[in-house]
Write a protein that holds these residues in place. Structure first.
Motif, mmCIF file in Angstrom:
data_model
loop_
_atom_site.group_PDB
_atom_site.id
_atom_site.type_symbol
_atom_site.label_atom_id
_atom_site.label_comp_id
_atom_site.label_asym_id
_atom_site.label_seq_id
_atom_site.Cartn_x
_atom_site.Cartn_y
_atom_site.Cartn_z
ATOM 1 N N GLN A 1 20.010 -10.453 23.144
ATOM 2 C CA GLN A 1 21.400 -10.594 24.746
ATOM 3 C C GLN A 1 22.297 -10.344 23.692
ATOM 4 N N LEU B 1 22.625 -6.337 22.716
ATOM 5 C CA LEU B 1 22.499 -5.590 23.661
ATOM 6 C C LEU B 1 22.591 -6.521 24.631
ATOM 7 N N ASP B 2 23.036 -6.825 25.454
ATOM 8 C CA ASP B 2 23.561 -7.430 26.842
ATOM 9 C C ASP B 2 23.783 -6.371 27.970
ATOM 10 N N LEU B 3 22.942 -6.689 29.137
ATOM 11 C CA LEU B 3 23.292 -5.802 30.012
ATOM 12 C C LEU B 3 24.242 -5.670 30.710
ATOM 13 N N ARG C 1 3.043 -9.152 30.099
ATOM 14 C CA ARG C 1 2.747 -10.091 31.127
ATOM 15 C C ARG C 1 1.891 -8.756 32.295
ATOM 16 N N GLY D 1 16.423 -8.116 25.434
ATOM 17 C CA GLY D 1 16.128 -9.435 25.724
ATOM 18 C C GLY D 1 14.732 -9.395 25.433
ATOM 19 N N ALA D 2 14.302 -8.997 23.235
ATOM 20 C CA ALA D 2 13.098 -9.246 23.645
ATOM 21 C C ALA D 2 12.430 -10.892 23.160
ATOM 22 N N GLN E 1 8.808 -11.423 21.268
ATOM 23 C CA GLN E 1 7.895 -10.452 21.798
ATOM 24 C C GLN E 1 8.668 -9.074 20.451
ATOM 25 N N GLU F 1 10.678 -6.608 29.699
ATOM 26 C CA GLU F 1 10.003 -7.180 30.199
ATOM 27 C C GLU F 1 10.578 -8.639 30.345
ATOM 28 N N HIS F 2 10.937 -8.544 32.257
ATOM 29 C CA HIS F 2 11.553 -10.204 32.610
ATOM 30 C C HIS F 2 12.296 -10.629 32.248
HETATM 31 C C1 LIG Z 1 12.299 -14.935 30.268
HETATM 32 S S1 LIG Z 1 12.789 -14.443 28.739
HETATM 33 C C2 LIG Z 1 12.010 -13.032 28.117
HETATM 34 C C3 LIG Z 1 11.781 -12.645 27.031
HETATM 35 C C4 LIG Z 1 11.295 -11.118 26.607
HETATM 36 N N1 LIG Z 1 11.563 -10.467 27.100
HETATM 37 C C5 LIG Z 1 9.582 -11.527 27.011
HETATM 38 O O1 LIG Z 1 9.009 -11.184 27.634
HETATM 39 O O2 LIG Z 1 8.572 -12.596 26.549
HETATM 40 C C6 LIG Z 1 14.328 -13.618 28.834
HETATM 41 C C7 LIG Z 1 15.328 -13.135 28.278
HETATM 42 O O3 LIG Z 1 16.011 -12.589 28.451
HETATM 43 C C8 LIG Z 1 17.572 -12.389 28.460
HETATM 44 N N2 LIG Z 1 18.145 -11.910 28.593
HETATM 45 C C9 LIG Z 1 19.084 -12.690 29.660
HETATM 46 N N3 LIG Z 1 19.838 -12.248 30.301
HETATM 47 C C10 LIG Z 1 20.105 -10.678 29.406
HETATM 48 C C11 LIG Z 1 21.747 -10.050 29.465
HETATM 49 N N4 LIG Z 1 22.261 -10.192 29.974
HETATM 50 N N5 LIG Z 1 21.364 -9.000 28.220
HETATM 51 C C12 LIG Z 1 20.282 -8.860 27.668
HETATM 52 N N6 LIG Z 1 19.237 -9.620 27.930
HETATM 53 C C13 LIG Z 1 19.114 -11.300 29.051
HETATM 54 C C14 LIG Z 1 17.414 -13.677 27.309
HETATM 55 O O4 LIG Z 1 18.104 -13.824 26.468
HETATM 56 C C15 LIG Z 1 15.907 -13.874 27.327
HETATM 57 O O5 LIG Z 1 15.609 -13.274 25.919
#
Ligand SMILES: C[S@@+](CC[C@H](N)C(=O)[O-])C[C@H]1O[C@@H](n2cnc3c(N)ncnc32)[C@H](O)[C@@H]1O
Length: 188
Positions: free
Chosen positions: A25, A28-30, A154, A11-12, A15, A51-52
């Motif tokens: 996502q 790689l979807d969690l 963060r 979920g980069a 970044q 992250e987040h």
């Molecule tokens: C707030 S953004 C954070 C992005 C980055 N990691 C950052 O810190 O700036 C949330 C991220 O979570 C990803 N995300 C949400 N659900 C997800 C899932 N099931 N698997 C992987 N990534 C996911 C979204 O696509 C998005 O890129």
């Protein structure tokens, strides 16, 4: 020749960090084990960085995701994970990270504290080491951690909003609840 370590960001978003492979996502979807099977095949990563993202899953989804990541991590490997901190004392921070909050927080499902996030990962088999967190009395704690092992923007270390704090001149600004989750050696 020893292959370069496989270090993967989940979920980069936008970044990018040297030495880390960013994924989105769709790759790689969690919540979709098939995406891990397709992306990693028979490999296990040396490290994951996230992250987040975990706050966008429900607790049950987060637990399932922790078990999935564990499977694709080498024994002795580390998942470094950061989420908004439910014990951060600043009301403005809490407004920004709230469940179903504004903007990018519209799909926040959970607001974790150290006490509620830790079992999400221990139930999967991880050994958890907290790196940065606020306690219920609104005291900030941090371990001595190395950004080179997995940068979390963060954080006390990196976030531009914490410059005064790093200089010993003020309170922390925007921090995260950050954990290192280790897969014990000897585990498949
Ligand atoms: C707030 S953004 C954070 C992005 C980055 N990691 C950052 O810190 O700036 C949330 C991220 O979570 C990803 N995300 C949400 N659900 C997800 C899932 N099931 N698997 C992987 N990534 C996911 C979204 O696509 C998005 O890129």
């Amino acid at each position: 020749m020893t292959p370069a370590p496989l270090r993967v960001m989940i979920g980069a978003g936008e970044q990018r960090w040297d030495g880390w492979t960013p994924t989105q996502q769709a790759e790689l979807d969690l919540l979709e084990p098939a995406t891990f099977a397709a992306f990693l095949r028979d490999r296990q990563a040396d490290a994951f960085l996230c992250e987040h993202v975990w706050e966008h899953l429900t607790v049950q989804e987060g637990e399932r995701a922790a078990r999935l990541v564990y499977t694709y991590l080498k024994p002795g490997g580390r998942l470094r994970v950061a989420v908004p901190d439910g014990n951060h004392p600043d009301p403005a921070y809490q407004a920004v990270v709230a469940v179903n909050g504004p903007g990018p927080a519209h799909d926040h499902r959970v607001l974790y504290t150290l006490e509620t996030l830790t079992p999400v990962f221990t139930q999967a088999g991880f050994t958890v080491q907290p790196l940065e967190w606020w306690d219920a009395d609104h005291t900030f704690h941090h371990a001595d951690w190395d950004v080179l092992d997995g940068p979390i923007y963060r954080s006390r270390h990196l976030d531009h909003r914490n410059a005064a704090f790093r200089a010993g001149l003020g309170a922390p600004g925007f921090t995260s609840l950050i954990l290192d989750c280790w897969k014990p050696t000897g585990q498949a």
